[in-house]
Write a protein that holds these residues in place. Structure first.
Motif, PDB file in Angstrom:
ATOM      1  N   ALA A 199       0.644  -1.077   0.052  1.00  0.00           N
ATOM      2  CA  ALA A 199       0.075   0.026  -0.030  1.00  0.00           C
ATOM      3  C   ALA A 199       0.888   1.144   0.140  1.00  0.00           C
ATOM      4  N   PRO A 200       1.499   1.556  -1.070  1.00  0.00           N
ATOM      5  CA  PRO A 200       2.294   2.690  -0.998  1.00  0.00           C
ATOM      6  C   PRO A 200       1.801   3.977  -0.854  1.00  0.00           C
ATOM      7  N   ASN A 201       0.525   3.996  -1.088  1.00  0.00           N
ATOM      8  CA  ASN A 201      -0.134   5.306  -0.922  1.00  0.00           C
ATOM      9  C   ASN A 201      -1.163   5.635   0.270  1.00  0.00           C
ATOM     10  N   LEU A 202      -0.824   4.644   1.106  1.00  0.00           N
ATOM     11  CA  LEU A 202      -1.771   4.566   2.424  1.00  0.00           C
ATOM     12  C   LEU A 202      -1.371   6.013   3.328  1.00  0.00           C
ATOM     13  N   GLN A 203      -2.382   6.549   3.888  1.00  0.00           N
ATOM     14  CA  GLN A 203      -2.502   7.568   4.578  1.00  0.00           C
ATOM     15  C   GLN A 203      -2.795   7.709   6.047  1.00  0.00           C
TER      16      GLN A 203
END
Length: 937
Positions: A394-398
């Motif tokens: 999940a490289p774009n996990l916030q």
């Protein structure tokens, strides 16, 4: 001075100025002036709550009391009321017209009572109510027109009652043309049979937790319903499959034992993409894949699969499911998720897997990515280890929630690849160590929560790469010390929570890396302690932007003392918490640096402060809230509180205040809220003005009618008798009391010292009235009165009497000449004043006799009265001065008077009698005679 002090205790000056008010059982909000709370007051009727409230009330909460009945017009004087809360009472009866005149009421809460029925006129006058809560009651019957007056009702909650007859419920709500939400959960409804239609405006219908098996209603009964909850019933698939549900956007049929979702979704009229698939026994791959095939091609924002007892999810299980936004797998029995292979390529943004049995998060460095994944929540699991690169997929996990697990180990680079993560929650785990590379790649992180773990040391540069972090929560750990480099790299940190640790000391350099950004610092419940105020020390010297500082409840002893200049540098501080610290030494300049402070708490320091030094608040011109609850304060002094000109709230609960001078409040022109609960204010005239001040004005006294008199718990401060404290009466009481006290003091002194002089003058006055005293020109009855002791009677009668009376001298002797039956004192006084002289025959026996002493004393008074020599002293015994000193009155008299000594030699006795005759007759003896000794004072 003594007289002045006595006067001040009786006289109290009337002081005009700031006045106050209070309510018997309610507290007015200090923020919203039209809001009142009467919660948990043990009230049994509404009148005792609202009887003394003004008419402009907007919000009223009378929850958690014991009110059983609402009578007609209970709130008639509150036409502006918007919200009324009567939940958690014992309401059983609502009289018709109970809410009349509440034409502006919008929300009515009657939850958690014992209401069993609703009459026709019960809601009369509530045409503006839009929210009505009647849940958790005993409702079994509702009059068909009970809700007819609620023409604007939009939300009605009738859950948790005994409404078995659905038809009567529909009949009662049928006239409600604006009803939007109806809640009927937990009512034991077994059938939806009806003759009336649901209001056309109804969109949300909750029928969960009933006993529905067959719906037994018309096919288009739910035609206008958008949100339908039929969970926790016994509905059969066929019963619902025939219903027209085309407009439903959310359907919940979870936990219906006889319901088969895979058969149900075959119905073309069913909006299968709007169904909540939770609790439908989809517990294996086969069922899940079948469901996904039916859903393929539909647009599903949220797929709810919670409560399905799912144990495993294999590769591709949910591949065919159109996961567009949220996947909820909570409350299943999953022990592992792998690297999310079960959903393959998907557009899911939110993954929620809470309340499962997850134990380990494995390394996913070489697995497929989910570029749209923004939020993951793995809360309430059993995760004990997070391997490196566990979230590499999940490289774009916030946001990542891993809180409330059993995490012990965070391997190096556990969060590698999460370069866009903004919030990370690791609170309530078992983490013991944080390393330099634990958060190495989280360059965009804003919030890091590590509360309630077992971290003991913050090593240098642990947060080195968190340059954008604004909130760091390390509360509830076991940190004992902070190193100077502990917060190195936190260039944007504004909120730092270190409460509930074991920090014993704070170096003045600890916060040097966050000094320009830190706004909130929480050090509550640590082990900080300072023993003296003489030391000069400030760990906050460079925190010029800090506005919130919490230092309360230091363990186990409290701060004890605050060093000089401790708060130096805190130029922007707005709120300071110092409660529960047992501060025993607080200098008058402790808060000098805090000119911007608006909130200060010194509460719960009864073992410490007890007395506030003069001028301690002198620089707190902007202070608005001061909490001094339970600090054992005994006096309120002008020199302590006079500078608080902007104070709005003053909390003095549970102090030892017995008297308050209302002059203290003169400078507090902005004061709106004063709490004096549980203070032992004395019901005396000292507090007469305070009682008067309680009764009206802009300052709210919190529950003043609860203050009892310390001496009598059945009497109250607000109505103790102050009539005796009137000024005119006070003055009269003072004058009479002062005079009486003065007399009571003086009379015993005068009596003990001047008793016989008073007695003598009394008889002198009586004699004058009867003209018994003779003038100097008249003859006396006797030449001399002889005062002697009975032990010397033989000498007087056998020796002195024959000699003097043969010389034509008339002597008065008490054994011979006193009148029989007359008071002895009267005889003595008369004899002395009827005799020219008084002869005192002095011997050791004479000195020891009280009557002889009295006779000599009365003769002395005559000496002083007539201003001439009337005493003749004859010494029978040779008494030394040291022995005579014991009889101070005789010694004093002999120092001033001439006396004659009885000689033992016969040849000297002739001269002795000559001198006695001359002394009695008034002729001066010739100089040089032996036996005469003259002594001058």
């Amino acid at each position: 001075m003594a007289i002045l002090l006595v006067a001040l205790t009786f006289v109290v000056l009337l002081i005009p100025g700031l006045t106050s008010y209070g309510f018997r059982n309610c507290i007015q909000s200090s923020v919203i002036i039209n809001s009142y709370n009467c919660i948990a007051r043990g009230l049994t009727d509404v009148k005792s709550a609202v009887g003394d409230l003004p008419s402009d009330v907007w919000y009223l909460n009378i929850s958690y009391n014991n009110i059983q009945t609402l009578h007609q017009g209970s709130f008639g004087h509150m036409p502006f009321l918007r919200t009324l809360r009567l939940n958690h009472n014992q309401l059983q009866r609502l009289d018709p017209g109970a809410f009349e005149n509440l034409t502006m009421l919008e929300k009515l809460h009657l939850s958690s009572n014992k209401i069993s029925n609703l009459s026709k006129e019960v809601f009369c006058g509530l045409q503006n109510v839009s929210w009505l809560f009647l849940d958790d009651n005993l409702l079994s019957s509702i009059h068909p027109e009970a809700f007819s007056h609620l023409t604007n009702l939009q939300n009605l909650n009738l859950s948790m009652n005994n409404l078995h007859n659905f038809e009567k419920v529909v009949q009662s709500i049928h006239p409600l043309q604006k009803l939007n939400t109806l809640m009927l959960c937990s009512n034991q409804i077994s059938s939806l049979n009806h003759t009336h239609r649901l209001p056309s405006t109804l969109r949300w219908l909750f029928l969960c937790k009933n006993q529905l098996a067959t719906l037994d209603c018309q096919q288009d009964f739910f035609l206008n319903i958008s949100w339908l909850d039929l969970s926790y019933n016994n509905i059969a698939t066929s019963s619902l499959q025939t219903m027209d549900l085309r407009k439903v956007i959310y359907l919940n049929v979870a936990f219906n034992g006889n319901f088969d979702i895979l058969i149900f979704i075959k119905n073309p009229t069913v909006p299968i993409n709007r169904i909540d698939y939770s609790g439908l026994n989809l517990n294996n791959d086969s069922k899940l894949k079948t469901m996904c095939r039916y859903l393929k091609g539909f647009n599903i924002n949220t797929l709810y699969l919670s409560g399905n007892k799912i144990k495993t999810l294999n590769r591709g299980t949910l591949t065919d499911c159109p996961l567009n936004k949220t996947l909820d797998l909570s409350r299943n029995r999953l022990k592992g998720l792998g690297c999310l292979e079960f959903m393959s390529k998907t557009n899911v943004e939110n993954l929620i897997v809470e309340h499962n049995l997850l134990k380990e998060l494995i390394n996913c460095s070489k697995k497929s990515h989910f570029p749209r994944l923004r939020h993951i929540s793995f809360r309430y699991n059993r995760i004990w280890i997070v391997k490196g690169n566990a979230f590499h997929f999940a490289p774009n996990l916030q946001t990542l929630y891993l809180n409330i697990n059993n995490i012990v180990f965070l391997e190096r680079y556990s969060f590698s690849g999460l370069g866009k993560l903004r919030e990370l929650r690791l609170d309530n785990n078992l983490i013991t160590d944080l390393y330099e590379n634990s958060f190495a790649n989280l360059t965009e992180l804003r919030i890091l929560n590590l509360r309630n773990n077992r971290v003991s040391v913050i090593f240098s540069k642990v947060f080195y790469n968190l340059g954008k972090l604004t909130t760091l929560d390390l509360g509830g750990n076991k940190i004992t010390q902070l190193k100077n480099q502990s917060f190195y790299g936190l260039r944007s940190l504004s909120k730092l929570y270190l409460d509930g640790n074991q920090i014993k000391e704070i170096s003045r350099y600890v916060f040097s890396h966050v000094e320009s950004t830190l706004l909130v610092l929480d050090l509550k419940s640590n082990h900080l302690r300072y023993n003296t105020t003489r030391e000069t020390y400030s760990p906050f010297l460079t925190l010029s932007k800090l506005y919130d500082l919490k230092l309360q409840a230091q363990q186990p002893y409290g701060l004890t003392a605050i060093p000089q200049g401790f708060f130096k540098g805190l130029k922007s501080l707005k709120a300071l918490y110092l409660a529960q610290n047992r501060i025993s030494s607080l200098s008058s300049d402790a808060f000098n640096e805090l000119g911007q402070l608006t909130y200060l708490s010194l509460a719960e320091d009864c073992n410490g402060i007890q007395r506030l030094p003069p001028g301690i608040f002198k620089n707190l011109k902007n202070l608005q809230i001061l909490d001094l609850e339970n600090i054992c304060l005994q006096y309120m002094r002008m020199e302590v509180f006079s500078s608080l000109t902007n104070l709005k709230r003053l909390l003095l609960t549970k102090n030892a205040l017995t008297h308050i001078n209302i002059k203290v409040f003169e400078n507090m022109t902005q004061l709106k809220y004063l709490d004096l609960r549980k203070c032992p204010l004395s019901c005396t005239c000292n507090n007469a003005e305070l009682q008067m001040w309680f009764k009206k004005g802009p300052v709210q006294i919190v529950l003043p009618y609860n203050l009892t008199c310390p001496a009598n718990e059945n009497s109250y401060f607000h109505d103790f008798d102050t009539h005796v404290c009137d000024m005119e009466i006070k003055i009269k009481l003072f004058c009479s009391s002062f005079t009486s006290i003065l007399l009571f003091i003086i009379i015993p002194i005068v009596y003990s010292k001047f008793y016989w002089m008073i007695k003598y003058n009394y008889f002198l006055f009586v004699a004058w009235l009867h003209e018994r005293w003779k003038s100097e020109k008249e003859l006396y009855k006797y030449d001399a009165f002889v005062s002697y002791n009975t032990h010397d009677e033989e000498w007087v009668y056998k020796i002195m009497l024959p000699v003097l009376e043969t010389s034509a001298l008339r002597l008065c002797l008490h054994h011979r000449d006193f009148q029989l039956g007359r008071d002895i004192i009267d005889n003595i006084v008369d004899s002395i004043h009827n005799s020219r002289k008084t002869i005192c025959v002095v011997s050791r026996s004479y000195l020891q006799s009280e009557w002889c002493s009295l006779e000599m004393q009365l003769a002395s008074y005559k000496l002083f009265d007539e201003m001439r020599d009337v005493l003749v002293l004859i010494l029978l015994d040779n008494i030394p001065d040291r022995e005579l000193s014991t009889y101070h009155r005789m010694r004093k008299l002999m120092l001033k008077k001439t006396y004659i000594t009885w000689p033992t030699e016969p040849e000297a006795q002739q001269l002795f009698w000559a001198k006695v005759q001359e002394a009695v007759s008034g002729k001066r003896p010739s100089e040089g005679h032996q036996g005469i000794k003259i002594v001058k004072w």
